[in-house]
Write a protein that holds these residues in place. Structure first.
Motif: not given
Length: 126
Positions: A49-61
């Motif tokens: 959810d966070l990767t999609g909503e914030l436009g970040l890579a999974q590893s970053t999140v």
């Protein structure tokens, strides 16, 4: 300032001679972690959810969630194979609202600070 890696948040910073308050504010000083905290204030979320909503890579999140967990600011619960992250300290949002009040009162002074600010940018805490 170097980015804080997962696992370094509070413990390593205190061991390095920082006070707990300095370690807390350093953990919130990263824009990505602050965005994650702001999103989790709305309700729990999975990494996807966070990767999609914030436009970040999974590893970053995942790395930033690990840091926030190490700091005691975020926790998670599992449901089947999924992990749902949430703020463990809702009063953190009171702190961020107070920071917004300080930013409003000081105007662009913080953003223009020659040591920590960036000319032409304004800090926003939501």
């Amino acid at each position: 300032m170097a980015m804080i890696e997962a696992g370094e948040c509070v413990t390593a910073n205190i061991e390095a001679g920082m006070t707990p308050a300095v370690a807390l504010f350093r953990s919130l000083a990263d824009e990505t972690r602050l965005r994650i905290v702001q999103r989790l204030a709305v309700g729990e979320a999975r990494v996807v959810d966070l990767t999609g909503e914030l436009g970040l890579a999974q590893s970053t999140v995942s790395k930033h969630l690990a840091c926030l967990r190490d700091c005691g600011l975020v926790d998670y619960r599992t449901e089947g194979r999924q992990s749902f992250y949430a703020l463990s300290r809702p009063e953190l949002m009171d702190l961020l609202r107070a920071a917004e009040g300080v930013l409003t009162a000081t105007g662009a002074t913080v953003a223009l600070c020659p040591t920590y600010g960036s000319p032409g940018t304004a800090a926003v805490v939501g």
